[in-house]
Design an enzyme around this catalytic site. Structure first.
Site, PDB file in Angstrom:
ATOM      1  N   PHE A  80       0.841  -1.197   0.000  1.00 11.27           N
ATOM      2  CA  PHE A  80       0.000   0.000   0.000  1.00 11.27           C
ATOM      3  C   PHE A  80       0.875   1.245   0.000  1.00 11.27           C
ATOM      4  O   PHE A  80       2.060   1.202   0.351  1.00 11.27           O
ATOM      5  CB  PHE A  80      -0.938   0.013   1.211  1.00 11.27           C
ATOM      6  CG  PHE A  80      -0.240   0.109   2.539  1.00 11.27           C
ATOM      7  CD1 PHE A  80       0.014   1.339   3.137  1.00 11.27           C
ATOM      8  CD2 PHE A  80       0.183  -1.036   3.206  1.00 11.27           C
ATOM      9  CE1 PHE A  80       0.664   1.432   4.357  1.00 11.27           C
ATOM     10  CE2 PHE A  80       0.835  -0.959   4.428  1.00 11.27           C
ATOM     11  CZ  PHE A  80       1.074   0.276   5.006  1.00 11.27           C
ATOM     12  N   CYS A  81       0.279   2.370  -0.406  1.00 22.08           N
ATOM     13  CA  CYS A  81       0.945   3.670  -0.390  1.00 22.08           C
ATOM     14  C   CYS A  81      -0.129   4.741  -0.248  1.00 22.08           C
ATOM     15  O   CYS A  81      -1.302   4.421  -0.038  1.00 22.08           O
ATOM     16  CB  CYS A  81       1.792   3.881  -1.649  1.00 22.08           C
ATOM     17  SG  CYS A  81       0.862   3.731  -3.185  1.00 22.08           S
ATOM     18  N   THR A  82       0.224   5.994  -0.387  1.00 23.89           N
ATOM     19  CA  THR A  82      -0.714   7.079  -0.093  1.00 23.89           C
ATOM     20  C   THR A  82      -1.921   7.064  -1.011  1.00 23.89           C
ATOM     21  O   THR A  82      -3.068   7.038  -0.556  1.00 23.89           O
ATOM     22  CB  THR A  82      -0.003   8.444  -0.197  1.00 23.89           C
ATOM     23  OG1 THR A  82       1.148   8.435   0.644  1.00 23.89           O
ATOM     24  CG2 THR A  82      -0.941   9.563   0.226  1.00 23.89           C
TER      25      THR A  82
END
Length: 328
Positions: A200-202
């Site tokens: 996951f990331c922003t």
């Protein structure tokens, strides 16, 4: 999107509909976007895109590269609608998607359209999210996936972003930049043998590249959070959440929490890392010059330049002008 958000504990009383409408109209719409497509000549797109943004009163930053477009912009509702319509007419961008939120204050100082080799820099030439990416997981399905014993969860963001918030049990690669991720994976991949990998990331863009990279490395079961942390924080109620902390954002809000409400963090304008209000009481803190995270990172000559910048900003404020030294 674009709703008037009332913080918990805020007194409401009787609300005048006209005042509500005026308040909503004064808010800024923020659009975070990225799209992988082929731009044969991104330089030819730069000036016209900047012209549209300025005409519509848009501020923020957009990156153009041969692999596509990425950035975050802010403006009025009508201005954002206009520039998004324009971007969707660019080559291959008809199905552009974006993430919206709102802010009471303008989160950017000016508009920039920059040319880059990559719209998110990984530094691996053969990575191409247009060819293949991991399995998308919707926010409402994410908790179930990351709770499985055979799943390892990896946070692909930079170390200072992870420090203020991440998912329960997530692996922190402690990378300072996304360029370090491929080397980190090479050194740690054996830890995750026979595991499904969820990343996951922003907002999702890093995972487009990191999942494609892992697929190229022979990892078969790769997943990533659709819409990133921002979509999760908007869609998943706080009481059901596996998110702990705040999410760093690259604008003057600094961080957001559940419901995309602005978080408590401010920015150290020396090192650009997030700090809490109480951190300003620490002995290492000097506004715009240092914080407890960067007190040993800059030589005194550079801190003197920071002090001069602070002086010029103070003079600009006294004249009622806006100084550009603190723009995101």
């Amino acid at each position: 999107m674009g709703k008037v958000r009332i913080r918990a504990g805020q007194a409401i009383g009787r609300l005048d509909p006209l005042k509500i409408g005026a308040y909503a109209a004064s808010m800024y719409t923020i659009a975070a976007l990225y799209h992988f497509t082929r731009f044969d000549n991104p330089a030819a797109l730069q000036a016209p895109l900047l012209d549209v943004a300025r005409r519509e009163g848009i501020s923020g930053s957009l990156l153009l590269a041969q692999e596509g477009i990425n950035g975050t912009i802010a403006g009025s509702r009508t201005g954002i609608d206009a520039i998004l319509t324009y971007i969707r007419k660019l080559p291959g961008c008809a199905d552009l998607s974006w993430k919206e939120s709102t802010a009471n204050d303008q989160p950017f100082g000016k508009m920039k359209v920059r040319l880059k080799k990559e719209i998110v820099t990984m530094g691996v030439p053969d990575v191409d999210p247009r060819a293949s990416v991991g399995h998308y997981v919707m926010p409402e399905e994410w908790n179930d996936l990351i709770s499985q014993d055979d799943v390892v969860v990896i946070d692909t963001r930079n170390d200072y972003e992870v420090a203020i918030g991440t998912f329960e049990g997530a692996v922190d690669p402690k990378t300072k930049t996304f360029r370090e991720f491929p080397d980190w994976w090479a050194q740690n991949k054996d830890r995750f043998h026979n595991k499904r990998v969820a990343m996951f990331c922003t907002g999702g863009i890093r995972c487009e590249k990191s999942t494609n990279f892992l697929i190229s490395q022979g990892v078969e079961d790769v997943y990533h959070l659709k819409g990133g942390i921002l979509q999760y924080l908007e869609d998943v109620p706080a009481e059901d959440s596996k998110w702990d902390g705040a999410c760093f954002v690259f604008d003057n809000r600094v961080s957001v929490e559940h419901g995309l409400a602005e978080g408590p963090h401010e920015l150290c304008h020396a090192c650009r890392r997030p700090i809490l209000p109480d951190d300003k009481n620490r002995p290492e803190f000097e506004d715009g010059v240092s914080c407890h995270q960067c007190i040993d990172e800059f030589e005194e000559a550079r801190r003197d330049r920071f002090r001069e910048r602070q002086k010029q900003m103070a003079l600009a404020r006294a004249r009622g002008e806006r100084h550009l030294g603190r723009e995101m």
